[in-house]
Write a protein that holds these residues in place. Structure first.
Motif, short mmCIF file in Angstrom:
data_model
loop_
_atom_site.label_atom_id
_atom_site.label_comp_id
_atom_site.label_asym_id
_atom_site.label_seq_id
_atom_site.Cartn_x
_atom_site.Cartn_y
_atom_site.Cartn_z
N GLN A 1 0.85 -0.98 0.01
CA GLN A 1 0.00 -0.05 0.04
C GLN A 1 0.82 1.16 0.08
O GLN A 1 1.71 1.41 0.68
CB GLN A 1 -0.96 -0.09 1.36
N PHE B 1 9.30 6.49 -1.07
CA PHE B 1 9.44 7.09 -2.24
C PHE B 1 9.29 9.02 -2.38
O PHE B 1 8.42 9.14 -1.43
CB PHE B 1 8.47 6.60 -3.20
N PHE C 1 8.94 9.62 -10.06
CA PHE C 1 9.35 8.84 -8.73
C PHE C 1 10.68 8.67 -8.99
O PHE C 1 11.39 8.43 -9.82
CB PHE C 1 8.43 7.73 -8.51
N GLY C 2 11.33 8.82 -7.68
CA GLY C 2 12.62 8.11 -7.33
C GLY C 2 12.56 6.66 -7.32
O GLY C 2 11.48 6.03 -7.37
N LYS C 3 13.57 5.86 -7.04
CA LYS C 3 13.38 4.32 -7.09
C LYS C 3 13.38 3.90 -5.82
O LYS C 3 13.03 2.68 -5.50
CB LYS C 3 14.89 3.89 -7.62
N GLY C 4 13.24 4.97 -4.79
CA GLY C 4 12.79 4.65 -3.47
C GLY C 4 14.03 4.01 -2.45
O GLY C 4 15.05 3.91 -2.81
N TYR D 1 0.43 3.63 -13.06
CA TYR D 1 1.97 3.44 -12.93
C TYR D 1 2.15 1.64 -13.02
O TYR D 1 1.22 1.06 -12.49
CB TYR D 1 2.47 3.90 -11.62
N GLN E 1 5.17 -0.96 -11.14
CA GLN E 1 6.07 -1.30 -10.17
C GLN E 1 6.75 -2.40 -10.40
O GLN E 1 6.29 -3.32 -10.22
CB GLN E 1 5.64 -1.00 -8.93
N GLY F 1 13.61 -2.75 -8.63
CA GLY F 1 14.90 -2.37 -9.43
C GLY F 1 14.53 -0.91 -10.36
O GLY F 1 15.21 0.08 -10.79
N HIS F 2 13.15 -0.79 -10.61
CA HIS F 2 12.81 0.46 -11.55
C HIS F 2 11.76 1.37 -10.70
O HIS F 2 11.64 2.44 -11.18
CB HIS F 2 12.08 -0.18 -12.61
N GLY F 3 11.32 0.87 -9.49
CA GLY F 3 10.35 2.03 -8.72
C GLY F 3 9.04 2.02 -9.59
O GLY F 3 8.64 1.06 -10.19
N LEU F 4 8.51 2.93 -9.48
CA LEU F 4 7.26 3.34 -10.11
C LEU F 4 7.46 4.20 -11.40
O LEU F 4 8.31 5.11 -11.78
CB LEU F 4 6.48 4.20 -9.18
N PHE G 1 -0.43 0.32 -10.57
CA PHE G 1 -1.31 1.19 -9.35
C PHE G 1 -1.87 2.54 -10.41
O PHE G 1 -1.19 2.76 -11.13
CB PHE G 1 -0.01 1.82 -8.55
N GLU H 1 -5.05 0.52 -4.35
CA GLU H 1 -4.39 -0.53 -3.65
C GLU H 1 -3.69 -1.49 -4.37
O GLU H 1 -2.72 -2.30 -3.79
CB GLU H 1 -5.52 -1.49 -2.99
N TRP I 1 -2.21 -6.64 -8.92
CA TRP I 1 -0.98 -7.90 -9.45
C TRP I 1 -1.34 -8.57 -10.54
O TRP I 1 -2.37 -9.39 -10.62
CB TRP I 1 -0.82 -8.66 -7.99
#
Lengths: 111, 111
Positions: free
Chosen positions: A42, A86, A101-104, B35, B37, B40-43, B90, B104, B107
């Motif tokens: 989430q 993030f 977004f950054g990669k977190g 988006y 996710q 290794g790539h984030g969003l 997302f 939420e 998947w």
């Protein structure tokens, strides 16, 4: 497009410790937001902070837009703070308004 | 956050089949986003909408299309699913200078 870099990529803390998470961005932005993704996936918005400082309980954030960075502070960390943090920057205008977004940063808080 | 729901939440599909993910919002957000996710790539932004029937591509739009026939609903279609589209998807609403809120997640596994 704009580049967003977050550091450190991973962070392990003992419960009760403090930490600082950093977000750098490559160009002028309209806004900046911080999110927490919990272990269940989430995504929760923590702060909308284009500039200045905000606080919410044990968390606070500061954005210095002129120097192109933002910091997220976590004080007295708890195990429930674990997850991925993030930052996202808003840029463009009107129809071209986007959020990158950054990669977190993966945070693990150990009891 | 409340107000944005995604369906289905989990789906397994076969390579080559079309798949549609639905995002429904009750907050009257003008801007909506899809988006994906991946580790290794984030969003990464797939497509976004800045109004009814107004959509544009994000950074990873190949193989995806979107539609927004009314404010409340933003649909993402995988025209012919491939294994590389196995991901968590997302939906988000807000933006355009405002706080962004996420659904939420959905998947999707393509076998």
């Amino acid at each position: 497009g704009i580049q967003v870099e977050q550091s450190p990529p991973d962070l392990i803390l003992q419960e009760g410790a403090n930490s600082t998470l950093r977000c750098n961005f490559s160009d002028s932005v309209n806004n900046l937001q911080w999110f927490h993704q919990n272990p269940w996936g989430q995504l929760i918005n923590l702060f909308y902070i284009p500039s200045g400082t905000k606080q919410n309980g044990r968390l606070s954030a500061t954005t210095v837009a002129t120097e192109r960075y933002s910091l997220l502070y976590i004080s007295s960390s708890q195990t429930t703070d674990s997850g991925v943090y993030f930052c996202a920057v808003g840029w463009g205008s009107g129809a071209n308004s986007k959020l990158t977004f950054g990669k977190g940063i993966t945070l693990s808080v150990r009891p | 956050d409340a107000g944005i729901t995604q369906s289905p939440r989990h789906k397994v599909t076969e390579t080559g089949t079309p798949v549609t993910l639905r995002c429904h919002q009750t907050e009257n957000h003008r801007y909506m986003y899809w988006y994906r996710q991946d580790p290794g790539h984030g969003l990464r932004l797939i497509h976004y909408s800045y109004g009814v029937k107004d959509t544009d591509k994000g950074e990873v739009s190949d193989g995806y299309s979107v539609s927004r026939s009314k404010t409340e609903d933003f649909l993402l279609t995988l025209e012919s699913a491939t294994s590389s589209q196995t991901s968590v998807y997302f939906c988000a609403g807000g933006g355009g200078g405002n706080t962004i809120y996420f659904g939420e997640g959905s998947w999707l596994t393509v076998v």
